[in-house]
Design a protein around this motif. Structure first.
Motif, PDB file in Angstrom:
ATOM      1  N   PHE A 237       0.831  -1.203   0.000  1.00  0.00           N
ATOM      2  CA  PHE A 237       0.000   0.000   0.000  1.00  0.00           C
ATOM      3  C   PHE A 237       0.870   1.259   0.000  1.00  0.00           C
ATOM      4  O   PHE A 237       0.559   2.244  -0.685  1.00  0.00           O
ATOM      5  CB  PHE A 237      -0.911  -0.013   1.228  1.00  0.00           C
ATOM      6  N   ALA A 238       1.989   1.231   0.768  1.00  0.00           N
ATOM      7  CA  ALA A 238       2.893   2.382   0.803  1.00  0.00           C
ATOM      8  C   ALA A 238       3.527   2.612  -0.565  1.00  0.00           C
ATOM      9  O   ALA A 238       3.686   3.759  -1.004  1.00  0.00           O
ATOM     10  CB  ALA A 238       3.972   2.150   1.864  1.00  0.00           C
ATOM     11  N   THR A 241       0.916   4.167  -2.804  1.00  0.00           N
ATOM     12  CA  THR A 241       0.707   5.563  -2.409  1.00  0.00           C
ATOM     13  C   THR A 241       1.832   6.447  -2.919  1.00  0.00           C
ATOM     14  O   THR A 241       1.607   7.566  -3.401  1.00  0.00           O
ATOM     15  CB  THR A 241       0.616   5.660  -0.872  1.00  0.00           C
ATOM     16  N   TRP A 242       3.050   5.935  -2.810  1.00  0.00           N
ATOM     17  CA  TRP A 242       4.214   6.690  -3.292  1.00  0.00           C
ATOM     18  C   TRP A 242       4.129   6.929  -4.795  1.00  0.00           C
ATOM     19  O   TRP A 242       4.368   8.035  -5.275  1.00  0.00           O
ATOM     20  CB  TRP A 242       5.479   5.932  -2.932  1.00  0.00           C
ATOM     21  N   LYS A 245       1.375   9.475  -5.546  1.00  0.00           N
ATOM     22  CA  LYS A 245       1.832  10.826  -5.230  1.00  0.00           C
ATOM     23  C   LYS A 245       2.731  11.361  -6.349  1.00  0.00           C
ATOM     24  O   LYS A 245       2.598  12.522  -6.790  1.00  0.00           O
ATOM     25  CB  LYS A 245       2.591  10.812  -3.907  1.00  0.00           C
TER      26      LYS A 245
END
Length: 253
Positions: A237-238, A241-242, A245
């Motif tokens: 998930f990180a 998200t990165w 972004k």
């Protein structure tokens, strides 16, 4: 408020006080055993050697199905004190008799592996070292003593497996004060052999300790597996998200 702070300070010192009361013998690291065969052997050793005096009142026999045993196997091989597979692991020994024979009522072992954790080592390390450091001592009421718990009330229930050992002590200079002499432990001497070799006895003890650790938290393996899955999910998930972004700010620029 002051009373609460005092109580918190006392509770913080309890583990250290308990450890000090039981001696400062160095603890050996317990081998990690998570496979079902080891846990099943540990359960058999627990029922045969521990459950005669100790209870595990927070554990039901049918929970052993989590170790790959069927109810029929549990009933035929591990159930000696009662007829119900769904019953608690209790001992038939009465507390009054236990106190008369040993001088103290044997503790419940349901969570002993967690209760014995200390700054010196884990509860598994404590139990692994404790069960392997009994020695013959004719000055004690039971005829046995222990390096981890000096003047222990419990006899060496697995002496037939390990054999009879004597502890050797010798006078040495105190490392903190050379002017003083201390009676230091210098190793064990095998008086008579047991039915197991030293390596096999250590392996059997490791299985028993592994079972005691499992019994203290039967869901620990599932919890650890779930924790790995959650961490992998958060990592994925990180990463998404990165990348999202980066894509968003690319359009803004």
């Amino acid at each position: 408020m002051k009373f609460a702070k005092k109580m918190m300070a006392v509770l913080a010192l309890v583990p250290g006080l308990v450890f000090a009361a039981e001696g400062t013998f160095p603890l050996d690291r317990a081998p990690e055993r998570h496979d079902l065969a080891s846990l099943q052997n540990g359960a058999k050793l627990f029922v045969n050697y521990c459950l005669n005096c100790h209870s595990a009142s927070a554990m039901r026999y049918n929970r052993l199905r989590d170790l790959g045993l069927s109810e029929e196997q549990i009933k035929n091989n591990l159930l000696f004190t009662q007829d119900k597979v769904g019953g608690m692991m209790t001992t038939a020994m009465r507390p009054d008799d236990a106190k008369a024979w040993f001088g103290a009522v044997p503790p419940d072992l349901s969570v002993i592996a967690r209760a014995k954790s200390s700054p010196a080592g884990s509860g598994a390390d404590y139990l692994y070292t404790y069960l392997r450091t009994f020695y013959k001592d004719d000055t004690r009421p039971t005829g046995w003593n222990n390096m981890v718990v000096p003047n222990v009330a419990m006899p060496h229930v697995m002496w037939q497996l390990q054999g009879v050992r004597a502890a050797k002590f010798e006078d040495q200079k105190d490392p903190h004060d050379p002017s003083k002499v201390v009676h230091a432990f210098a190793g064990f001497e095998q008086v008579s052999p047991g039915t197991l070799s030293a390596q096999d006895f250590d392996a059997a003890t490791a299985d028993l300790v592994a079972y005691l650790s499992w019994m203290a938290e039967p869901a620990q393996n599932q919890r650890k597996r779930l924790g790995v899955i959650v961490l992998l999910f958060l990592a994925g998930f990180a990463f998404l998200t990165w990348r999202l972004k980066a894509s968003y700010w690319k359009e803004v620029k």
